[in-house]
Design a protein around this motif. Structure first.
Motif, PDB file in Angstrom:
ATOM      1  N   CYS A 130       0.899  -0.897   0.230  1.00  0.00           N
ATOM      2  CA  CYS A 130       0.121  -0.266   0.181  1.00  0.00           C
ATOM      3  C   CYS A 130       0.809   1.166   0.260  1.00  0.00           C
ATOM      4  O   CYS A 130       1.974   1.188   0.785  1.00  0.00           O
ATOM      5  CB  CYS A 130      -1.313   0.227   1.367  1.00  0.00           C
ATOM      6  N   HIS A 159       0.013   4.505   1.080  1.00  0.00           N
ATOM      7  CA  HIS A 159      -0.159   4.817   1.568  1.00  0.00           C
ATOM      8  C   HIS A 159       0.229   4.472   3.162  1.00  0.00           C
ATOM      9  O   HIS A 159       1.256   5.449   3.859  1.00  0.00           O
ATOM     10  CB  HIS A 159      -1.151   5.265   1.698  1.00  0.00           C
ATOM     11  N   CYS A 160       0.240   3.727   3.018  1.00  0.00           N
ATOM     12  CA  CYS A 160       0.478   2.950   4.589  1.00  0.00           C
ATOM     13  C   CYS A 160       2.359   3.075   4.156  1.00  0.00           C
ATOM     14  O   CYS A 160       3.123   2.236   5.563  1.00  0.00           O
ATOM     15  CB  CYS A 160       0.104   1.432   4.870  1.00  0.00           C
ATOM     16  N   ASN A 197      -7.553   2.540   1.265  1.00  0.00           N
ATOM     17  CA  ASN A 197      -6.247   2.772  -0.241  1.00  0.00           C
ATOM     18  C   ASN A 197      -7.013   1.539  -0.355  1.00  0.00           C
ATOM     19  O   ASN A 197      -6.931   0.879  -0.777  1.00  0.00           O
ATOM     20  CB  ASN A 197      -5.294   2.980   0.143  1.00  0.00           C
ATOM     21  N   HIS A 226      -5.772  -1.571   6.437  1.00  0.00           N
ATOM     22  CA  HIS A 226      -5.079  -0.395   7.185  1.00  0.00           C
ATOM     23  C   HIS A 226      -5.784   1.110   7.066  1.00  0.00           C
ATOM     24  O   HIS A 226      -6.123   1.766   8.374  1.00  0.00           O
ATOM     25  CB  HIS A 226      -3.701  -0.194   7.133  1.00  0.00           C
ATOM     26  N   CYS A 227      -5.908   1.583   5.990  1.00  0.00           N
ATOM     27  CA  CYS A 227      -6.254   3.122   5.657  1.00  0.00           C
ATOM     28  C   CYS A 227      -7.175   2.885   4.899  1.00  0.00           C
ATOM     29  O   CYS A 227      -8.043   3.852   4.528  1.00  0.00           O
ATOM     30  CB  CYS A 227      -4.860   3.257   5.059  1.00  0.00           C
ATOM     31  N   CYS A 267      -6.303  -1.733   0.789  1.00  0.00           N
ATOM     32  CA  CYS A 267      -6.135  -1.963   1.954  1.00  0.00           C
ATOM     33  C   CYS A 267      -6.669  -2.045   3.293  1.00  0.00           C
ATOM     34  O   CYS A 267      -7.628  -1.135   4.452  1.00  0.00           O
ATOM     35  CB  CYS A 267      -5.187  -0.421   2.820  1.00  0.00           C
TER      36      CYS A 267
HETATM   37 ZN    ZN Z   1      -2.794   1.446   3.606  1.00  0.00          ZN
END
Ligand code: ZN
Length: 103
Positions: free
Chosen positions: A73, A75-76, A101, A98-99, A96
């Motif tokens: 990712c 972003h991460c 995205n 987590h985020c 993702c």
């Molecule tokens: Zn992410």
């Protein structure tokens, strides 16, 4: 579940190139193997050919097990798990966990 595709950015989870990142060059779902740019380079002896008139040793990517790579990712900035999500216009995308995205 949507899977890893050609041109995805992935990180290697195991082996001599553990932790390195690269782009998916090609993959074989049947065999569960993936080729990643710059990863798992192997030396091959090549006979002289039209495209390689000198012959000699060439370096080439060897395949990795698909289970040994993880989608990155941006972003991460790391390898992440993803889920498949349906967009408003009915397309399946990988996001993702987590985020959120789109990968
Ligand atoms: Zn992410």
């Amino acid at each position: 579940m949507l899977e890893i595709k050609k041109n995805d950015a992935v990180v290697v989870l195991a082996g001599k190139d553990k932790g390195k990142r690269g782009k998916v060059l090609s993959l074989s779902r049947e065999k569960g193997r993936v080729f990643v740019e710059g990863i798992n380079k192997i030396k091959k002896h090549a006979k002289p050919s039209k495209s390689f008139p000198e012959g000699g040793i060439i370096e080439k990517e060897g395949s990795l097990s698909i289970s040994n790579v993880m989608l990155v990712c941006q972003h991460c900035d790391k390898g992440v798990r993803y889920r498949s999500t349906m967009t408003e216009d009915g397309r399946k995308v990988r996001t993702c966990v987590h985020c959120g995205n789109v990968l």
